[in-house]
Design a protein around this motif. Sequence first.
Motif, PDB file in Angstrom:
ATOM      1  N   ASP A 102      -5.906  -4.769   0.191  1.00 27.05           N
ATOM      2  CA  ASP A 102      -6.256  -3.372  -0.034  1.00 27.05           C
ATOM      3  C   ASP A 102      -7.552  -3.343  -0.864  1.00 27.05           C
ATOM      4  OD1 ASP A 102      -6.537  -0.803  -0.906  1.00 27.05           O
ATOM      5  OD2 ASP A 102      -4.502  -0.617  -1.730  1.00 27.05           O
ATOM      6  N   LYS A 103      -8.546  -2.630  -0.358  1.00 24.65           N
ATOM      7  CA  LYS A 103      -9.845  -2.591  -1.042  1.00 24.65           C
ATOM      8  C   LYS A 103      -9.755  -1.969  -2.435  1.00 24.65           C
ATOM      9  CE  LYS A 103     -13.138  -3.192   2.568  1.00 24.65           C
ATOM     10  NZ  LYS A 103     -14.437  -2.869   3.101  1.00 24.65           N
ATOM     11  N   ASN A 104      -8.665  -1.226  -2.682  1.00 20.97           N
ATOM     12  CA  ASN A 104      -8.519  -0.615  -4.004  1.00 20.97           C
ATOM     13  C   ASN A 104      -7.662  -1.468  -4.938  1.00 20.97           C
ATOM     14  OD1 ASN A 104     -10.015   1.674  -3.243  1.00 20.97           O
ATOM     15  ND2 ASN A 104      -8.203   2.395  -2.111  1.00 20.97           N
ATOM     16  N   SER A 105      -7.253  -2.661  -4.468  1.00 18.10           N
ATOM     17  CA  SER A 105      -6.349  -3.488  -5.274  1.00 18.10           C
ATOM     18  C   SER A 105      -7.078  -4.223  -6.393  1.00 18.10           C
ATOM     19  CB  SER A 105      -5.668  -4.522  -4.381  1.00 18.10           C
ATOM     20  OG  SER A 105      -6.663  -5.410  -3.879  1.00 18.10           O
ATOM     21  N   GLY A 106      -8.379  -4.254  -6.303  1.00 17.93           N
ATOM     22  CA  GLY A 106      -9.149  -4.961  -7.343  1.00 17.93           C
ATOM     23  C   GLY A 106      -9.438  -6.412  -6.967  1.00 17.93           C
TER      24      GLY A 106
END
Length: 232
Positions: A102-106
């Motif tokens: 997930d690109k927002n997972s860091g």
Amino acid sequence: MNAEPRYNDLFYQRTTSHSEIMDIVQGKAISLNKVSSPIDWQELFGNTNPVEIEVGFGKGRFLLEAAKQYADVNFIGVERAQKYVELTRQRFLKYIRHYAVDKNSGVFENVRLVWTDANYFLSRYVPDNSVQAYHVYFPDPWPKARQQKRRIFRNSEFLDAISSTLLLDSGRLYAVTDYAEYFDEIQERIAQQTTLKPVSHNINEYQHITTNFENKYQLEGRKIYRAVYGKM
Ligand SMILES: C[S@@+](CC[C@H](N)C(=O)[O-])C[C@H]1O[C@@H](n2cnc3c(N)ncnc32)[C@H](O)[C@@H]1O
């Protein structure tokens, strides 16, 4: 010892006019000319985590594994060959796709790729006393006598930049090569420095992460030489 290479501003203009700093996850690349110098790591990464720099990351195997395993460390990879920068960018993207990251997972927000000459980047963009570690794995040995002046450890600007930008006491330089004669030269050159001192060669917590060259040479049964230096 033989002469040092002559690097000057003209050399840098030729080799660095294309220089970029890339955020792989966000798909952003900024021309290095537009980045203010020295770089503010906190602004770049959005956190105060320690910063480590790999010089000459080649196909990026170490960088990817290290960034994955040490999420609380910010990694800068510097590579001057466009082919390898692109290959490494693709390696990260493939991993992201394959594991549906997930690109927002860091994940991998702690990595930036810098396409430029490491001597240029270290001496112009890296703030003093700001780097927790340098990783220099299998630097080109330039075995022919007339080419040895190209060795990165023969460049005093490179060594000066490493010693001024490492953190005092905790800062480490990890150097690994399969080339015995170059290993001796690295040690001699560093012994001429006043700030970098050898630390036990066993103390490399990253040794379990191999580079592409290391994998290849291990299969061939070549001897690998490792050194760790601290800024004292
Ligand atoms: C022998 S390869 C080793 C690659 C990788 N570290 C490994 O172990 O698989 C050396 C790499 O250093 C890069 N390199 C050499 N001089 C450089 C410089 N001055 N600045 C940035 N990269 C450099 C080369 O383009 C090449 O990818």
